[in-house]
Enzyme design. Structure first.
Site, PDB file in Angstrom:
ATOM      1  N   LYS A 162       0.822  -1.211   0.000  1.00  0.00           N
ATOM      2  CA  LYS A 162       0.000   0.000   0.000  1.00  0.00           C
ATOM      3  C   LYS A 162       0.860   1.268   0.000  1.00  0.00           C
ATOM      4  O   LYS A 162       0.566   2.211  -0.717  1.00  0.00           O
ATOM      5  CB  LYS A 162      -0.929   0.020   1.236  1.00  0.00           C
ATOM      6  CG  LYS A 162      -1.913  -1.150   1.265  1.00  0.00           C
ATOM      7  CD  LYS A 162      -2.874  -1.037   2.436  1.00  0.00           C
ATOM      8  CE  LYS A 162      -2.226  -1.211   3.799  1.00  0.00           C
ATOM      9  NZ  LYS A 162      -1.847  -2.591   4.136  1.00  0.00           N
ATOM     10  N   ARG A 187      -9.727   0.468   8.890  1.00  0.00           N
ATOM     11  CA  ARG A 187      -9.261  -0.884   9.180  1.00  0.00           C
ATOM     12  C   ARG A 187     -10.281  -1.671   9.978  1.00  0.00           C
ATOM     13  O   ARG A 187     -10.041  -2.827  10.319  1.00  0.00           O
ATOM     14  CB  ARG A 187      -7.983  -0.793   9.994  1.00  0.00           C
ATOM     15  CG  ARG A 187      -6.741  -1.365   9.309  1.00  0.00           C
ATOM     16  CD  ARG A 187      -5.568  -1.101  10.238  1.00  0.00           C
ATOM     17  NE  ARG A 187      -4.407  -1.862   9.930  1.00  0.00           N
ATOM     18  CZ  ARG A 187      -3.378  -1.416   9.205  1.00  0.00           C
ATOM     19  NH1 ARG A 187      -3.412  -0.235   8.661  1.00  0.00           N
ATOM     20  NH2 ARG A 187      -2.330  -2.178   9.038  1.00  0.00           N
ATOM     21  N   ARG A 204      11.340  -6.914   4.431  1.00  0.00           N
ATOM     22  CA  ARG A 204      11.223  -5.500   4.802  1.00  0.00           C
ATOM     23  C   ARG A 204      11.858  -5.245   6.167  1.00  0.00           C
ATOM     24  O   ARG A 204      12.411  -4.175   6.411  1.00  0.00           O
ATOM     25  CB  ARG A 204       9.739  -5.087   4.812  1.00  0.00           C
ATOM     26  CG  ARG A 204       9.541  -3.591   5.015  1.00  0.00           C
ATOM     27  CD  ARG A 204       8.121  -3.146   4.760  1.00  0.00           C
ATOM     28  NE  ARG A 204       7.250  -3.408   5.890  1.00  0.00           N
ATOM     29  CZ  ARG A 204       5.935  -3.187   5.895  1.00  0.00           C
ATOM     30  NH1 ARG A 204       5.338  -2.727   4.812  1.00  0.00           N
ATOM     31  NH2 ARG A 204       5.211  -3.428   6.951  1.00  0.00           N
ATOM     32  N   ARG A 243      11.335  -1.290  11.535  1.00  0.00           N
ATOM     33  CA  ARG A 243      10.045  -1.356  12.238  1.00  0.00           C
ATOM     34  C   ARG A 243      10.019  -2.548  13.183  1.00  0.00           C
ATOM     35  O   ARG A 243      10.190  -3.686  12.760  1.00  0.00           O
ATOM     36  CB  ARG A 243       8.902  -1.480  11.219  1.00  0.00           C
ATOM     37  CG  ARG A 243       8.518  -0.158  10.615  1.00  0.00           C
ATOM     38  CD  ARG A 243       7.470  -0.304   9.559  1.00  0.00           C
ATOM     39  NE  ARG A 243       6.259  -0.995   9.994  1.00  0.00           N
ATOM     40  CZ  ARG A 243       5.144  -1.064   9.283  1.00  0.00           C
ATOM     41  NH1 ARG A 243       5.087  -0.466   8.107  1.00  0.00           N
ATOM     42  NH2 ARG A 243       4.105  -1.712   9.728  1.00  0.00           N
ATOM     43  N   ARG A 289      -0.504  -9.690  13.245  1.00  0.00           N
ATOM     44  CA  ARG A 289      -1.048  -8.658  12.353  1.00  0.00           C
ATOM     45  C   ARG A 289      -1.874  -9.288  11.250  1.00  0.00           C
ATOM     46  O   ARG A 289      -2.918  -8.757  10.872  1.00  0.00           O
ATOM     47  CB  ARG A 289       0.086  -7.818  11.769  1.00  0.00           C
ATOM     48  CG  ARG A 289       0.654  -6.825  12.790  1.00  0.00           C
ATOM     49  CD  ARG A 289       2.039  -6.387  12.430  1.00  0.00           C
ATOM     50  NE  ARG A 289       2.117  -5.667  11.178  1.00  0.00           N
ATOM     51  CZ  ARG A 289       3.231  -5.543  10.465  1.00  0.00           C
ATOM     52  NH1 ARG A 289       4.349  -6.099  10.879  1.00  0.00           N
ATOM     53  NH2 ARG A 289       3.211  -4.866   9.351  1.00  0.00           N
TER      54      ARG A 289
END
Ligand code: ADP
Length: 191
Positions: A14, A89, A128, A134, A146
């Site tokens: 996204k 969300r 990532r 993160r 998640r």
């Protein structure tokens, strides 16, 4: 105005695709994940609160998130439109967004939903983690949380937009350019 909800599971791309969409359509990009991370970095009260949920792979409470999103929208009176990335969300957030848009005599144009198989998502989040810094990417257990949170709380948001005939599913596997092209075609088909 052109108001796009960009939707998809964690790792669907996204953020990357938002960049290409804002350039092409001159939109303001509002990523709730980015806004939370900026607040965490700045050590604000909102950041500290958000961090306690994000690090568990849970969602930040609706009330906090909705209020934050509305105040971000209000910071851009000159906007030609928005990309909502990571919001709504939950179904409650989707309902709140419709009410808010209504109050501005505006509406959501479409939801573009990036579809990516779960195994590929796990791979992307893992790689990532090596560069993003993160903390929610670094721990496979948090990643799994998640994905579970997405399925339970977020996936139903697609049904909300389907019922309004605003949902467009986009194949999220392929090169960044190929996926951008699919998204542009879907946006151009809305007018
Ligand atoms: P990703 O799509 O990779 O999961 P984001 O950057 O969009 O990452 O979001 C990171 C985290 O921020 C989420 O896991 C969640 O805890 C929190 N968050 C982001 N957007 C929302 C939202 N709309 N409502 C509640 N929590 C959110």
């Amino acid at each position: 105005m052109l108001n796009i909800v960009l939707f998809g599971p964690p790792g669907a791309g996204k953020g990357t695709q938002s960049e290409n969409l804002i350039k092409r359509y001159d939109l303001v990009h509002l990523s709730t994940g980015d806004i939370f991370r900026a607040n965490i970095k700045g050590g604000t009260d909102l950041g500290n609160l958000a961090k306690s949920y994000i690090d568990k792979g849970a969602l930040v409470p609706d009330e906090v998130t909705i209020q934050m999103l509305e105040s971000e929208v209000n910071k851009h009176p000159e906007a030609k439109g928005f990309i909502f990335d990571g919001f709504p969300r939950t179904t409650a957030q989707a309902e709140a967004l419709d009410r808010f848009m209504d109050s501005r005599n505006d509406s959501i144009t479409c939801m573009l939903a990036l579809e990516v198989p779960e195994e590929e998502l796990r791979q992307r989040l893992k790689s990532r983690a090596e560069t993003s810094g993160r903390s929610d990417d670094a721990d496979p257990q948090v990643i799994q949380k998640r994905i579970d949170t997405y399925k339970r709380e977020t996936a139903p948001v697609a049904d909300y937009y389907r019922a309004q005939e605003k949902l467009v599913a986009i194949n999220g596997v392929g090169s960044i350019e190929a996926i951008s092209k699919r998204l542009f075609e879907a946006v151009d088909a809305t007018d």
